[in-house]
Write an enzyme that holds these catalytic residues in place. Structure first.
Site, PDB file in Angstrom:
ATOM      1  N   CYS A  81       0.841  -1.202   0.000  1.00 16.00           N
ATOM      2  CA  CYS A  81       0.000   0.000   0.000  1.00 16.00           C
ATOM      3  C   CYS A  81       0.883   1.261   0.000  1.00 16.00           C
ATOM      4  CB  CYS A  81      -0.963  -0.054   1.185  1.00 16.00           C
ATOM      5  SG  CYS A  81      -2.370   1.038   0.998  1.00 16.00           S
ATOM      6  N   HIS A 100      -3.471  -5.767   0.934  1.00 18.27           N
ATOM      7  CA  HIS A 100      -2.835  -6.010   2.233  1.00 18.27           C
ATOM      8  C   HIS A 100      -2.823  -7.497   2.581  1.00 18.27           C
ATOM      9  CE1 HIS A 100      -2.450  -1.832   3.683  1.00 18.27           C
ATOM     10  NE2 HIS A 100      -3.527  -1.604   2.962  1.00 18.27           N
ATOM     11  N   GLU A 128      -1.061  -8.921   4.729  1.00 19.82           N
ATOM     12  CA  GLU A 128      -0.874  -9.079   6.184  1.00 19.82           C
ATOM     13  C   GLU A 128      -2.205  -9.034   6.939  1.00 19.82           C
ATOM     14  OE1 GLU A 128      -0.429  -6.374   4.484  1.00 19.82           O
ATOM     15  OE2 GLU A 128      -0.749  -4.558   5.666  1.00 19.82           O
TER      16      GLU A 128
END
Lengths: 80, 223
Positions: free
Chosen positions: B86, B196, B198
């Site tokens: 990002c 994302h 994660e």
């Protein structure tokens, strides 16, 4: 010495903000708006007194930080 | 596997990155402040998401010139893996470590939703835990994720198989050229991606699809 840097999007680069501005102007009834492109103005105050030296230094500032030359062009105006 | 997370003023996904790295690599990453001139010797450096410097000037522009990024550039040139997610992707393009630029989303809106990603190249250090053309779920949350590169650069990136992920099944949220969601540098050790991974690594997240990005690096280093 004062200088103004004008940063604009290169032609051909999509400018959704410019398109939104154009749409809003039309929405307000301003006829004949055939395009709108948005950019940035950065005014600098520098200790230098030589216009050529200022221009060279600001070009370096533009290349290293102020503009992203992948998508942006810049012009430098010395304001005196 | 040793890792580090670089934190900039305005980063806000560093804890997510730290949790993911801790869970998947088995050890907590070093956390590096952007003013630190040296990043510890690690195998993977992660630049997390957020709004470094309030997105002033251009997203990632000021963070890209920070002292820590000078060392990221040196370590990337030496072959250390670097993952930018990002805002981290935006920082990598601004630093010149990845080609192209992330522009304002085509619809001008901040987009926070789940998208589908296709693994466009499963033979990279960041994707080898996935299968070729595998479709995974992944969240996105950004205002400036609209990938742009000039036609020559885009042709080179495509021709060299450097697109790691594409938005799939009509889920391109931001207008990115060629549905590009993640790109690699020419050497293949630096990946930037807007989604994302994660944030999809444990059951409570609702899925595990993001683990593969980190597991791929672990697998690469173990090979």
């Amino acid at each position: 010495m004062k200088a103004r840097v004008i940063i604009t999007l290169k032609s051909g680069v999509l400018d959704p903000q410019g398109q939104a501005i154009e749409g809003a102007l039309k929405g307000l009834g301003f006829d004949g708006v055939e395009g709108a492109r948005q950019g940035k103005v950065i005014d600098l105050v520098l200790a230098d007194t030589d216009a050529d030296a200022v221009r060279t230094r600001i070009a370096a500032m533009c290349d290293r930080l102020l503009a992203n030359t992948v998508i942006e062009n810049y012009t430098i105006d010395i304001l005196g | 596997m040793r890792s580090a997370v670089v934190v900039f003023p305005g980063s806000n996904r560093e804890r997510d990155a730290i949790k993911a790295l801790t869970a998947i690599t088995g050890q907590a990453p070093a956390v590096v402040w952007h003013q630190d001139v040296t990043i510890p010797d690690v195998d993977l450096i992660v630049l997390p998401g957020g709004f470094s410097y309030g997105d002033y000037l251009r997203c990632g522009a000021i963070a890209a010139r920070s002292p820590a990024m000078q060392d990221v550039a040196r370590k990337a040139a030496a072959g250390v893996r670097v993952l930018g997610v990002c805002n981290g992707f935006q920082i990598l393009t601004e630093a010149g470590l990845l080609p192209g630029v992330l522009m304002r989303n085509a619809n001008l809106r901040f987009i926070c939703k789940e998208v589908k990603l296709k693994v466009a190249n499963a033979d990279t250090d960041f994707t080898r835990a996935y299968g070729p053309d595998q479709i995974i779920r992944c969240p996105v949350a950004h205002h400036d994720g609209n990938y742009f590169a000039d036609p020559e650069t885009l042709a080179r990136v495509e021709g060299e198989g450097r697109v790691a992920f594409r938005y799939a099944e009509g889920t391109n949220p931001n207008g990115s050229l060629n549905d590009i969601a993640g790109v690699l540098n020419a050497e293949g050790n630096v990946l930037g991606m807007m989604p994302h991974p994660e944030n999809l690594i444990e059951a409570l997240h609702g899925g595990l699809d993001g683990r593969g990005v980190f597991e791929s690096v672990v697998k690469t280093l173990a090979a």
